[in-house]
Motif scaffolding. Structure first.
Motif, PDB file in Angstrom:
ATOM      1  N   PHE A 157      13.817  23.520 -26.283  1.00 28.66           N
ATOM      2  CA  PHE A 157      13.862  24.284 -25.031  1.00 28.66           C
ATOM      3  C   PHE A 157      14.731  23.632 -23.940  1.00 28.66           C
ATOM      4  O   PHE A 157      15.586  24.314 -23.354  1.00 28.66           O
ATOM      5  N   GLN A 190      18.335  24.130 -24.824  1.00 29.05           N
ATOM      6  CA  GLN A 190      18.725  25.540 -24.694  1.00 29.05           C
ATOM      7  C   GLN A 190      18.930  25.892 -23.218  1.00 29.05           C
ATOM      8  O   GLN A 190      19.891  26.576 -22.859  1.00 29.05           O
ATOM      9  N   MET A 191      18.033  25.386 -22.358  1.00 26.33           N
ATOM     10  CA  MET A 191      18.143  25.702 -20.928  1.00 26.33           C
ATOM     11  C   MET A 191      19.359  25.026 -20.291  1.00 26.33           C
ATOM     12  O   MET A 191      20.034  25.613 -19.442  1.00 26.33           O
ATOM     13  N   MET A 222      22.264  27.068 -21.433  1.00 22.75           N
ATOM     14  CA  MET A 222      22.252  28.379 -20.784  1.00 22.75           C
ATOM     15  C   MET A 222      22.701  28.243 -19.327  1.00 22.75           C
ATOM     16  O   MET A 222      23.485  29.060 -18.837  1.00 22.75           O
ATOM     17  N   GLY A 223      22.200  27.195 -18.647  1.00 23.81           N
ATOM     18  CA  GLY A 223      22.584  26.979 -17.253  1.00 23.81           C
ATOM     19  C   GLY A 223      24.093  26.784 -17.123  1.00 23.81           C
ATOM     20  O   GLY A 223      24.743  27.418 -16.283  1.00 23.81           O
TER      21      GLY A 223
END
Lengths: 171, 155
Positions: free
Chosen positions: A68, A71-72, A75-76
């Motif tokens: 997670f 992934q964040m 994504m950011g």
């Protein structure tokens, strides 16, 4: 209203500065591609686990929890570079149907993840190590996989002008 | 020396067919990106673990064995969709600086992945320091391949 916003951004000095810089677009697009590939790749690894097609020796909660943050992060970074790409050339993206369809699919993919997290995932203790998770989890994984693949496809197709010529969106 | 080969690729019947098919070039591009995501996911999952991040509770060997089929699926997809782009844009590629950087690093990255990295992920005996080094080099190599690949189309 959105069109007014795009027109307003287009005239901003900071937008023009990125648009007219020699390497701004190349750098932003390259970082956008690198981070979106990292994000999509790690999301895919999680979706494959949910469907029961891959990484089945690892408990679902570990894949979810440990990947997670990465992934964040990805994504950011891809969101920031993506927003800057549009910020630099708002009138290029405004008429593109592929661009808007990509935004819709991203929203749906986010919704799919949220619904899964607050419903099916609550009972993960019961099926954490099952190589084939329950149907609701498999469904969420498959829907996520298809939606994010759609986001990549539409993002890449945004570079093409096939249907801008007849798309009736005013500009 | 290589130019005649690139010109032959450019003038091939295959290139003409692809150029006369309006959706072919876009399809190769799109599937190349999808295959890249599959490959990158399978690679990163293991490389992050080698770095001591990500799925730390799992043994490297077990993660790598699970990820390997997807790594190979991604790689095969990348070659199937990358080769036509190399052939149909051969002459443009020949004069493109980033194309040659990508090809050089790609060859190195492939050899590295299937020799040194494969050896390290096939046993849980590698120390943390060595594992982290191997994972970091892998990430950097493939990052350069991906970035230079994107830059080919922007110059």
């Amino acid at each position: 209203m959105i069109r007014d916003l795009f027109l307003w951004i287009d005239a901003l000095e900071s937008s023009i500065a990125i648009r007219e810089s020699d390497y701004g677009y190349a750098i932003l697009l390259t970082v956008h591609v690198l981070t979106i590939v990292m994000f999509a790749g790690l999301i895919l690894m999680m979706d494959l686990r949910l469907i029961g097609w891959g990484n089945v020796k690892t408990p679902v909660s570990q894949i979810q929890g440990r990947l997670f943050p990465w992934q964040m992060f990805a994504m950011g970074a891809s969101a920031i570079t993506g927003v800057l790409l549009v910020y630099a050339q708002p009138l290029r993206y405004w008429p593109k149907i592929f661009f808007w369809a990509k935004m819709v699919l991203m929203a749906l993919a986010g919704l799919n993840a949220l619904v899964f997290h607050f419903t099916t995932y609550k009972s993960v203790d019961k099926w954490d190590t099952a190589s084939v998770p329950p149907p609701a989890a498999r469904r969420a994984g498959l829907v996520g996989l298809v939606l994010w693949a759609g986001v990549l496809i539409l993002g890449r197709l945004t570079a093409y002008n096939w249907i801008d010529t007849w798309w009736p969106w005013p500009i | 020396m290589l130019l005649p080969i690139f010109e032959a690729m450019q003038n091939s019947a295959f290139t003409t067919t692809v150029q006369n098919t309006w959706w072919a070039g876009a399809t190769f591009n799109v599937v190349h990106l999808l295959a890249l995501a599959v490959f990158a996911g399978a690679l990163l999952l293991v490389d992050l673990r080698l770095l001591g991040a990500g799925l730390r509770q799992q043994p490297v060997t077990s993660l790598a064995a699970d990820a390997r089929p997807w790594l190979l699926v991604g790689l095969v997809g990348l070659f199937i969709t990358g080769a036509p782009q190399m052939i149909t844009l051969a002459v443009r590629n020949y004069y493109n600086f980033w194309f040659w950087v990508k090809m050089a690093v790609l060859v190195f990255a492939l050899i590295y992945t299937f020799t040194i990295r494969q050896r390290v992920v096939s046993s849980d005996k590698a120390g943390r320091g060595l594992g982290a080094l191997v994972g970091a080099v892998s990430i950097v190599l493939w990052l350069v391949v991906t970035a230079t690949g994107r830059l080919i189309g922007l110059t």
